[in-house]
Scaffold this motif. Sequence first.
Motif, PDB file in Angstrom:
ATOM      1  N   ASN A  29       0.860  -1.180   0.000  1.00 12.38           N
ATOM      2  CA  ASN A  29       0.000   0.000   0.000  1.00 12.38           C
ATOM      3  C   ASN A  29       0.894   1.226   0.000  1.00 12.38           C
ATOM      4  N   SER A  30       0.321   2.397  -0.126  1.00 11.36           N
ATOM      5  CA  SER A  30       1.078   3.634   0.010  1.00 11.36           C
ATOM      6  C   SER A  30       0.140   4.768   0.355  1.00 11.36           C
ATOM      7  N   SER A  31       0.521   5.565   1.348  1.00  9.15           N
ATOM      8  CA  SER A  31      -0.264   6.738   1.701  1.00  9.15           C
ATOM      9  C   SER A  31       0.067   7.926   0.805  1.00  9.15           C
ATOM     10  N   ILE A  32       1.070   7.773  -0.060  1.00  6.70           N
ATOM     11  CA  ILE A  32       1.450   8.813  -1.014  1.00  6.70           C
ATOM     12  C   ILE A  32       1.072   8.332  -2.412  1.00  6.70           C
ATOM     13  N   SER A  33       0.206   9.073  -3.081  1.00  4.56           N
ATOM     14  CA  SER A  33      -0.343   8.606  -4.354  1.00  4.56           C
ATOM     15  C   SER A  33       0.695   8.527  -5.464  1.00  4.56           C
ATOM     16  N   ASN A  34       1.661   9.428  -5.453  1.00  5.01           N
ATOM     17  CA  ASN A  34       2.656   9.448  -6.535  1.00  5.01           C
ATOM     18  C   ASN A  34       3.978   8.807  -6.100  1.00  5.01           C
ATOM     19  N   TRP A  35       3.893   7.743  -5.303  1.00  5.75           N
ATOM     20  CA  TRP A  35       5.110   7.104  -4.790  1.00  5.75           C
ATOM     21  C   TRP A  35       6.013   6.619  -5.915  1.00  5.75           C
ATOM     22  N   LYS A  36       5.413   6.176  -7.020  1.00  7.08           N
ATOM     23  CA  LYS A  36       6.234   5.678  -8.123  1.00  7.08           C
ATOM     24  C   LYS A  36       7.101   6.786  -8.709  1.00  7.08           C
ATOM     25  N   GLU A  37       6.519   7.963  -8.908  1.00  4.83           N
ATOM     26  CA  GLU A  37       7.272   9.087  -9.450  1.00  4.83           C
ATOM     27  C   GLU A  37       8.392   9.501  -8.489  1.00  4.83           C
ATOM     28  N   ALA A 164      15.495   3.904  -0.479  1.00  6.02           N
ATOM     29  CA  ALA A 164      14.143   3.759  -1.026  1.00  6.02           C
ATOM     30  C   ALA A 164      13.259   2.963  -0.078  1.00  6.02           C
ATOM     31  N   MET A 165      13.788   1.888   0.487  1.00 10.94           N
ATOM     32  CA  MET A 165      13.027   1.116   1.455  1.00 10.94           C
ATOM     33  C   MET A 165      12.649   1.974   2.658  1.00 10.94           C
ATOM     34  N   GLY A 166      13.616   2.718   3.199  1.00 14.37           N
ATOM     35  CA  GLY A 166      13.343   3.558   4.353  1.00 14.37           C
ATOM     36  C   GLY A 166      12.287   4.613   4.074  1.00 14.37           C
ATOM     37  N   TRP A 167      12.353   5.218   2.893  1.00 20.19           N
ATOM     38  CA  TRP A 167      11.363   6.241   2.531  1.00 20.19           C
ATOM     39  C   TRP A 167       9.967   5.639   2.426  1.00 20.19           C
ATOM     40  N   LEU A 168       9.849   4.488   1.802  1.00 22.39           N
ATOM     41  CA  LEU A 168       8.539   3.840   1.651  1.00 22.39           C
ATOM     42  C   LEU A 168       7.966   3.434   3.010  1.00 22.39           C
ATOM     43  N   LYS A 169       8.814   2.973   3.914  1.00 22.98           N
ATOM     44  CA  LYS A 169       8.345   2.574   5.236  1.00 22.98           C
ATOM     45  C   LYS A 169       7.918   3.778   6.063  1.00 22.98           C
ATOM     46  N   ARG A 170       8.745   4.813   6.103  1.00 24.06           N
ATOM     47  CA  ARG A 170       8.517   5.917   7.035  1.00 24.06           C
ATOM     48  C   ARG A 170       7.559   6.973   6.503  1.00 24.06           C
ATOM     49  N   ALA A 172       5.740   6.806   3.260  1.00 25.02           N
ATOM     50  CA  ALA A 172       4.583   6.308   2.518  1.00 25.02           C
ATOM     51  C   ALA A 172       3.795   5.281   3.322  1.00 25.02           C
ATOM     52  N   ASN A 173       4.278   4.963   4.522  1.00 29.37           N
ATOM     53  CA  ASN A 173       3.576   4.055   5.442  1.00 29.37           C
ATOM     54  C   ASN A 173       3.253   2.701   4.829  1.00 29.37           C
ATOM     55  N   VAL A 174       4.198   2.190   4.038  1.00 31.10           N
ATOM     56  CA  VAL A 174       4.001   0.895   3.388  1.00 31.10           C
ATOM     57  C   VAL A 174       4.203  -0.213   4.423  1.00 31.10           C
ATOM     58  N   LYS A 175       3.221  -1.109   4.529  1.00 23.39           N
ATOM     59  CA  LYS A 175       3.272  -2.169   5.544  1.00 23.39           C
ATOM     60  C   LYS A 175       4.319  -3.224   5.203  1.00 23.39           C
ATOM     61  N   TYR A 176       4.386  -3.576   3.943  1.00 25.53           N
ATOM     62  CA  TYR A 176       5.425  -4.514   3.527  1.00 25.53           C
ATOM     63  C   TYR A 176       5.754  -4.263   2.061  1.00 25.53           C
ATOM     64  N   GLY A 177       6.996  -4.600   1.702  1.00 29.77           N
ATOM     65  CA  GLY A 177       7.399  -4.345   0.326  1.00 29.77           C
ATOM     66  C   GLY A 177       8.772  -4.902   0.032  1.00 29.77           C
ATOM     67  N   ILE A 178       9.178  -4.711  -1.214  1.00 26.32           N
ATOM     68  CA  ILE A 178      10.481  -5.174  -1.674  1.00 26.32           C
ATOM     69  C   ILE A 178      11.047  -4.165  -2.666  1.00 26.32           C
ATOM     70  N   VAL A 179      12.344  -3.900  -2.551  1.00 27.22           N
ATOM     71  CA  VAL A 179      13.078  -3.073  -3.513  1.00 27.22           C
ATOM     72  C   VAL A 179      14.215  -3.941  -4.037  1.00 27.22           C
ATOM     73  N   ASP A 180      14.190  -4.226  -5.317  1.00 24.35           N
ATOM     74  CA  ASP A 180      15.188  -5.094  -5.947  1.00 24.35           C
ATOM     75  C   ASP A 180      15.933  -4.294  -6.999  1.00 24.35           C
ATOM     76  N   GLY A 181      17.229  -4.112  -6.759  1.00 24.97           N
ATOM     77  CA  GLY A 181      18.078  -3.408  -7.719  1.00 24.97           C
ATOM     78  C   GLY A 181      19.057  -4.362  -8.366  1.00 24.97           C
ATOM     79  N   GLY A 182      18.563  -5.287  -9.153  1.00 23.55           N
ATOM     80  CA  GLY A 182      19.426  -6.197  -9.886  1.00 23.55           C
ATOM     81  C   GLY A 182      20.313  -7.052  -8.998  1.00 23.55           C
ATOM     82  N   GLY A 183      19.764  -7.536  -7.896  1.00 17.62           N
ATOM     83  CA  GLY A 183      20.529  -8.387  -6.991  1.00 17.62           C
ATOM     84  C   GLY A 183      20.801  -7.754  -5.648  1.00 17.62           C
ATOM     85  N   ASP A 184      20.726  -6.418  -5.553  1.00 24.09           N
ATOM     86  CA  ASP A 184      20.745  -5.732  -4.258  1.00 24.09           C
ATOM     87  C   ASP A 184      19.289  -5.566  -3.837  1.00 24.09           C
TER      88      ASP A 184
END
Length: 305
Positions: A29-37, A164-170, A172-184
């Motif tokens: 989920n995300s509390s920020i509508s334009n999180w992708k941008e 990016a993970m920290g920003w989404l958690k703090r 955008a209030n994302v409950k769970y997620g994944i950030v994959d940067g080509g193996g990182d």
Amino acid sequence: MIVLQEDHSRDNELAFEAMNTNFFLSVSNSSISNWKEQIIHWFKYVDREWSRFQEENELSKLNNLIIGQRISITPPLFDVLQKAEDYRNKTGGLFSPYLKDLLQYHGYDRSFPFEAAELERGTKTLLVKSSSFVFHPNDFSVTRVAEGQVDLGGIGKGYAVEWAMGWLKRFANVKYGIVDGGGDISVWSNGDKEWKIGINDPFHHNKEIKQITLKNGSIATSNIIYRSWRQGDQKKHHILNGKTGVPVESEIIQATVITSNCLDAEVGAKLCFMETGAALEQQLTKLNLNYKYVLVNRNGDVIIS
């Protein structure tokens, strides 16, 4: 190197290319509508300003400083530089952010893919064994105090993923997620989600050697096959020993480290090519007390901590 094993709603997914890498994100989920941008903007900033292949960017201005000069830089670059210096100290110099000139000397002077490089020219650049900068936290500035050209490389990507993970958690209030940067990879969960992540066989791209289940933590994989090239009659790759300035010689061809922080995992994966046995365990413990590794040697044997 790493294959995700989940299906998710496309509305909560994001895939794009930056830093010569394919990125993939999935959030609950995300509390920020334009999180992708916002996320794309962040990674494009890192790609543009931290690349050693770009001219007139923030990193090039830093590298062009002469001894005694001082410059203010953005807080993220200041932070990653400080962290990189901390890792140099923790590893006794095995990891170093001051390897730009040496990477170029060994032929890594352009973005991948390429198969061959020009022969080494002139005398090998002086190996930097101390900090090149004094850091001034009050105004996010640095003063050059020694030679040393910065290449952020893998640690820059690991930092970008962790940020990016920290920003989404703090924010955008994302409950769970994944950030994959080509193996990182960084994943997080409030307990409702487990991520299943497969580690690819370096010899057979469509085959997995192990699958990891993780709720919270980070994974980084390094490989000396993919980013390698010929320089004259020598085969070279992108992982340099910070104490010698030359590509590491190792029986390990792929290293995956799993721990709580993407930067620890990224640096730890590099160390797996430089140390073995108790020495490796000691180095990894300096980075993070809780870690696991999955290594593949030249014979295809899998070594699991």
